[in-house]
Write a protein that holds these residues in place. Structure first.
Motif, PDB file in Angstrom:
ATOM      1  N   GLN A  33      -5.132  -1.840  -5.529  1.00  0.00           N
ATOM      2  CA  GLN A  33      -4.761  -0.662  -4.764  1.00  0.00           C
ATOM      3  C   GLN A  33      -4.429   0.507  -5.695  1.00  0.00           C
ATOM      4  OE1 GLN A  33      -4.791  -0.144  -1.343  1.00  0.00           O
ATOM      5  NE2 GLN A  33      -5.906  -2.074  -1.420  1.00  0.00           N
ATOM      6  N   CYS A  91       0.827  -1.208   0.000  1.00  0.00           N
ATOM      7  CA  CYS A  91       0.000   0.000   0.000  1.00  0.00           C
ATOM      8  C   CYS A  91       0.863   1.261   0.000  1.00  0.00           C
ATOM      9  CB  CYS A  91      -0.941   0.000   1.199  1.00  0.00           C
ATOM     10  SG  CYS A  91      -2.252  -1.238   1.125  1.00  0.00           S
ATOM     11  N   GLN A 122      -2.134  -5.529  -5.324  1.00  0.00           N
ATOM     12  CA  GLN A 122      -1.460  -4.269  -5.615  1.00  0.00           C
ATOM     13  C   GLN A 122      -2.107  -3.570  -6.809  1.00  0.00           C
ATOM     14  OE1 GLN A 122       2.784  -4.705  -6.078  1.00  0.00           O
ATOM     15  NE2 GLN A 122       3.175  -2.651  -5.321  1.00  0.00           N
TER      16      GLN A 122
END
Length: 218
Positions: free
Chosen positions: A152, A123, A149
């Motif tokens: 994110q 993050c 990921q």
């Protein structure tokens, strides 16, 4: 190309301020050249088409100036990849970091803080990077951390705006993640050409960021 042989032992920058001082003395980089990429573009429920796109040239902007918004984040590029693609990613990172602009890359196995939680590091890497390169390979599609990921990054910039850079390699178009199907991708056939396209895309985003900042100040 000598950068194919470099080993990545570059220490993690101690601070953004030190990078500012190093780059403020450098000359202004030239504008990035136009490039073409095999790309996908479709809306949900439609077939995935492949077309060629040409990126319009961006006038030269000094992205390394001490007051550049480039320094607002710790990294220029975060590389999201599977563990099995590490060798290729090392070559890409060595190429980007060896450019005149000295792009700052986040490479998880090199730059993640020892002892920290994987989720926290992933993050933080997304939030502290301007652009995110998604190296989409069969290994990427099978790795839950890669998909995490990717999600994110999409949550950080849902409209893309040039920040998310999908790179497709050894994956059929039909397997291209549906979450990315509104974003053009780079198809990696010739490695050296793809590296240049990635470099040009990152450069174009950073130049646009600097131009927008200058206009707001005016």
């Amino acid at each position: 190309a000598g950068w194919f042989r470099r080993l990545l032992h570059k220490p993690k920058p101690s601070s953004v301020e030190s990078l500012k001082s190093n780059h403020s003395a450098s000359s202004s980089p030239s504008s990035s050249s136009s490039s073409s990429a095999k790309s996908s573009s479709s809306s949900p429920g439609t077939s995935l088409a492949t077309s060629s796109i040409s990126l319009s040239p961006v006038s030269a902007v000094d992205i390394s100036a001490s007051d550049s918004p480039r320094w607002d984040k710790n990294y220029d590029v975060c590389i999201c990849h599977s563990e099995g693609d590490m060798e290729l990613v090392e070559e890409l990172v060595s190429y980007l970091e060896g450019q005149p602009e000295s792009f700052r890359c986040f490479l998880q196995l090199r730059d993640a803080a020892a002892g920290s939680a994987v989720v926290t590091e992933l993050c933080d890497a997304v939030q502290n990077s301007h652009c995110w390169v998604m190296l989409i390979t069969p290994g990427f599609l099978q790795d839950p951390w890669c998909r995490y990921q990717m999600h994110q990054a999409l949550a950080e910039a849902p409209m893309a705006n040039g920040r998310t850079i999908p790179v497709l390699k050894d994956v059929d178009r039909k397997d291209y993640p549906r979450e990315l199907r509104n974003i053009y991708y780079i198809y990696m056939a010739l490695k050296e050409k793809s590296f240049r396209q990635i470099r040009d895309t990152v450069m174009r985003y950073l130049q646009g960021l600097c131009q927008s900042s200058t206009k707001r100040m005016e």
